[in-house]
Design an enzyme around this catalytic site. Structure first.
Site, short mmCIF file in Angstrom:
data_model
loop_
_atom_site.label_atom_id
_atom_site.label_comp_id
_atom_site.label_asym_id
_atom_site.label_seq_id
_atom_site.Cartn_x
_atom_site.Cartn_y
_atom_site.Cartn_z
CG ASP A 1 -4.92 -0.49 1.16
OD1 ASP A 1 -4.05 0.57 1.42
OD2 ASP A 1 -4.33 -1.63 0.79
CG ASN B 1 4.31 -3.39 -7.04
OD1 ASN B 1 4.00 -3.35 -8.26
ND2 ASN B 1 4.13 -2.25 -6.03
CG HIS C 1 6.69 -0.37 -9.96
ND1 HIS C 1 6.75 -0.24 -8.55
CD2 HIS C 1 6.39 1.00 -10.17
CE1 HIS C 1 6.13 0.83 -8.00
NE2 HIS C 1 5.88 1.82 -9.25
CG ASP D 1 2.75 1.58 -12.61
OD1 ASP D 1 2.66 1.55 -11.35
OD2 ASP D 1 3.60 2.41 -13.11
CD GLU E 1 -1.59 -0.16 -1.06
OE1 GLU E 1 -1.67 1.03 -0.70
OE2 GLU E 1 -2.19 -1.21 -0.58
P1 GH3 Z 1 -2.28 -4.66 2.74
O1 GH3 Z 1 -2.92 -5.74 2.19
O2 GH3 Z 1 -2.12 -4.68 4.33
O3 GH3 Z 1 -2.45 -3.51 2.29
O4 GH3 Z 1 -0.65 -4.70 2.02
P2 GH3 Z 1 -0.06 -4.12 0.98
O5 GH3 Z 1 1.25 -5.12 0.26
O6 GH3 Z 1 -1.11 -3.76 0.14
O7 GH3 Z 1 0.46 -2.86 1.62
P3 GH3 Z 1 1.81 -2.01 1.63
O8 GH3 Z 1 1.64 -0.75 2.09
O9 GH3 Z 1 2.70 -2.83 2.47
O10 GH3 Z 1 2.38 -2.06 0.30
C1 GH3 Z 1 1.77 -1.08 -0.61
C2 GH3 Z 1 2.53 -1.37 -1.88
O11 GH3 Z 1 2.05 -0.53 -3.04
C3 GH3 Z 1 3.95 -0.67 -1.75
C4 GH3 Z 1 4.30 0.13 -2.95
O12 GH3 Z 1 5.44 -0.18 -3.60
C5 GH3 Z 1 3.31 0.12 -3.71
N1 GH3 Z 1 2.77 1.01 -4.71
C6 GH3 Z 1 2.44 2.28 -4.15
N2 GH3 Z 1 2.19 3.15 -5.22
C7 GH3 Z 1 2.32 2.55 -6.38
C8 GH3 Z 1 2.46 2.92 -7.69
O13 GH3 Z 1 1.84 3.95 -8.10
N3 GH3 Z 1 2.63 1.86 -8.57
C9 GH3 Z 1 2.93 0.57 -8.29
N4 GH3 Z 1 3.27 -0.30 -9.09
N5 GH3 Z 1 2.99 0.04 -6.92
C10 GH3 Z 1 2.78 1.12 -6.03
MG MG Z 2 -2.54 -2.47 0.43
MG MG Z 3 -2.07 0.92 1.67
#
Ligand code: GH3
Ligand code: MG
Ligand code: MG
Length: 320
Positions: free
Chosen positions: A170, A178, A183, A187, A213
């Protein structure tokens, strides 16, 4: 495109081989139905086959039937070639699983266009299958496909072939990245993360995007220590160099949780859950590190994590 020709008549085989090679096919020619079935059951089987009906061993109709009933190949376009031209024969041929039927003596140009039609269908099928099994952003396996790979590996493991490990990866603080870069750059960063993770894996390992992610790696074979080494290599390959996105360069890290299959009673979801629990332990312990679940009853091994900390190249410094 690769094509299989199966015909017991050497002169017909030679004629077809040279015509198909001229039309741009990569030809595999075999003299009987058993050899045809052997070639079609391989994992790298040709997607297109031209099968004579009357052959020693297995005939063309039996080969079609076996391919449809027993082959694990997702799709194969099968053309029967035969002197039998009665309606009843055509029905039997198509019912056995053939996609098309060419009567001897045949016109070469007719055969050419019929094979082109078969090739179009085979290519379309391959493209659809690719779309259905791959993540469109990163190009790695999608969640359903990687879980299916894990289930297949677990079935093999239960038959006694080898152990299977999984690693959950992760990206750390990805929401922050982001929010600051946008965004589109997020990506781009995800694409770069999956590209680097792939470089750290062996050809036998499978990488899939499990969620936003979050990635799942299926690792056939090995023990806890080799699984931990792979996870550590993945951690390093992300942390060691900045990731370049259109907006600039940024440092990224990942946290990882790993687990090895515990035996027939443990299913894919249970194994993934243990790796996920280990991953969340890694998050709680400061991120940018590897945690290993050594058994269902002792979910997260602290000893191995200490070993990881002692590894070179700035390993898991933030993991306590
Ligand atoms: P942690 O270290 O605890 O994992 O924190 P985190 O910020 O990585 O985790 P969190 O689950 O809070 O956020 C994950 C983010 O990933 C939120 C979401 O907008 C982003 N995300 C998910 N899928 C995609 C994608 O396909 N593209 C982009 N750019 N962002 C994405
Ligand atoms: Mg994360
Ligand atoms: Mg996650």
């Amino acid at each position: 495109m690769k094509i299989l020709i199966a015909d017991d008549d050497p002169s017909a085989r030679l004629l077809l081989k040279s015509a198909l090679a001229d039309w741009g096919y990569d030809v595999v020619a075999v003299p009987d139905g058993i050899a045809a079935w052997e070639a079609l059951r391989r994992t790298d089987a040709p997607p297109l086959a031209l099968l004579d009906w009357l052959m020693p061993g297995l005939d063309g109709v039996e080969v079609c039937r076996k391919v449809r009933q027993e082959s694990e190949a997702p799709f194969m376009y099968l053309v029967l070639l035969t002197g039998k031209a009665e309606t009843q024969d055509v029905i039997q041929g198509i019912e056995s699983g053939a996609d098309d039927y060419v009567s001897k003596p045949f016109d070469m140009q007719e055969l050419r266009v019929r094979l082109r039609a078969g090739q179009r269908i085979a290519e379309l099928h391959r493209a659809l299958l690719d779309q259905a099994t791959h993540d469109s952003l990163t190009g790695v396996w999608n969640r359903r496909a990687v879980v299916e790979i894990l289930e297949r590996e677990l079935a093999r493991a239960v038959r006694g072939d080898h152990p299977v490990g999984v690693i959950m990866v992760d990206v750390d603080h990805f929401k922050r990245l982001n929010d600051t870069l946008g965004h589109a750059d997020g990506d781009a960063a995800l694409r770069e993360v999956s590209r680097r993770v792939n470089l750290a894996l062996r050809p036998s390992d499978s990488l899939g995007r499990y969620g936003g992610e979050e990635f799942l790696i299926v690792v056939p074979g090995g023990d806890h220590s080799s699984l931990a080494s792979i996870a550590e290599r993945v951690r390093q390959v992300i942390a060691e160099a900045e990731v370049t996105t259109p907006a600039g360069r940024t440092l990224m890290t990942v946290s990882l949780g790993a687990a090895i299959h515990q035996g027939p009673s443990e299913r894919a979801d249970g194994l993934i859950k243990r790796a996920d629990d280990a991953l969340y332990q890694a998050k709680r312990d400061g991120r940018n590190c590897v945690k290993l679940s050594t058994s269902a009853s002792d979910p997260i091994s602290r000893e191995l994590i200490r070993e990881e900390k002692a590894a070179p190249a700035g390993a898991s410094e933030s993991c306590r």
